[in-house]
Design an enzyme around this catalytic site. Sequence first.
Site, PDB file in Angstrom:
ATOM      1  N   ASP A   1     -67.122 -26.290 -85.087  1.00 60.96           N
ATOM      2  CA  ASP A   1     -68.372 -25.863 -85.715  1.00 60.96           C
ATOM      3  C   ASP A   1     -68.369 -25.934 -87.237  1.00 60.96           C
ATOM      4  O   ASP A   1     -69.382 -25.711 -87.880  1.00 60.96           O
ATOM      5  CB  ASP A   1     -68.735 -24.442 -85.277  1.00 60.96           C
TER       6      ASP A   1
ATOM      7  N   HIS B   1     -60.218 -30.789 -82.110  1.00 62.55           N
ATOM      8  CA  HIS B   1     -61.212 -31.375 -81.214  1.00 62.55           C
ATOM      9  C   HIS B   1     -62.364 -32.026 -81.956  1.00 62.55           C
ATOM     10  O   HIS B   1     -63.441 -32.170 -81.405  1.00 62.55           O
ATOM     11  CB  HIS B   1     -61.752 -30.311 -80.258  1.00 62.55           C
TER      12      HIS B   1
END
Length: 133
Positions: free
Chosen positions: A53, A68
């Site tokens: 995020d 990721h």
Amino acid sequence: MTFGEFTSGPVAQQRYWARSHLGWSRMRRADPNPGHRAVAALGADLVITQNVDGLHEACGTPGLVALHGRIADVVCLDCRATSPRQVLQQRMAADNPGWAQARATVEVRPDGDVDLEETSGFVVPACGGVAGS
């Protein structure tokens, strides 16, 4: 969705991007919490995180490695071009006028996932740097 499922074909990619298009409304508004600020305050030389995020970066965490990837960036699996997610979001909105508004009541979970089964009418934009992303 696993990588294998995503790369299995256009139907899986359509499902992924339709759901992600709706979920981005929540994810793009996320702000760092005290945990993110505490990690930044440590000043560690290296921080390995699932920073999808971008909230650790927003706090200024140095030496950051995101395991990721980042939800704020998109990489085309065919040509490897990278572009900001917001650009893809705008392209999806333009290619699917009224689509998100017609599904405004769909629940968006804290992780940005949505509970949406019917995605067959969603148009995934052609590459231009983001087709197989």
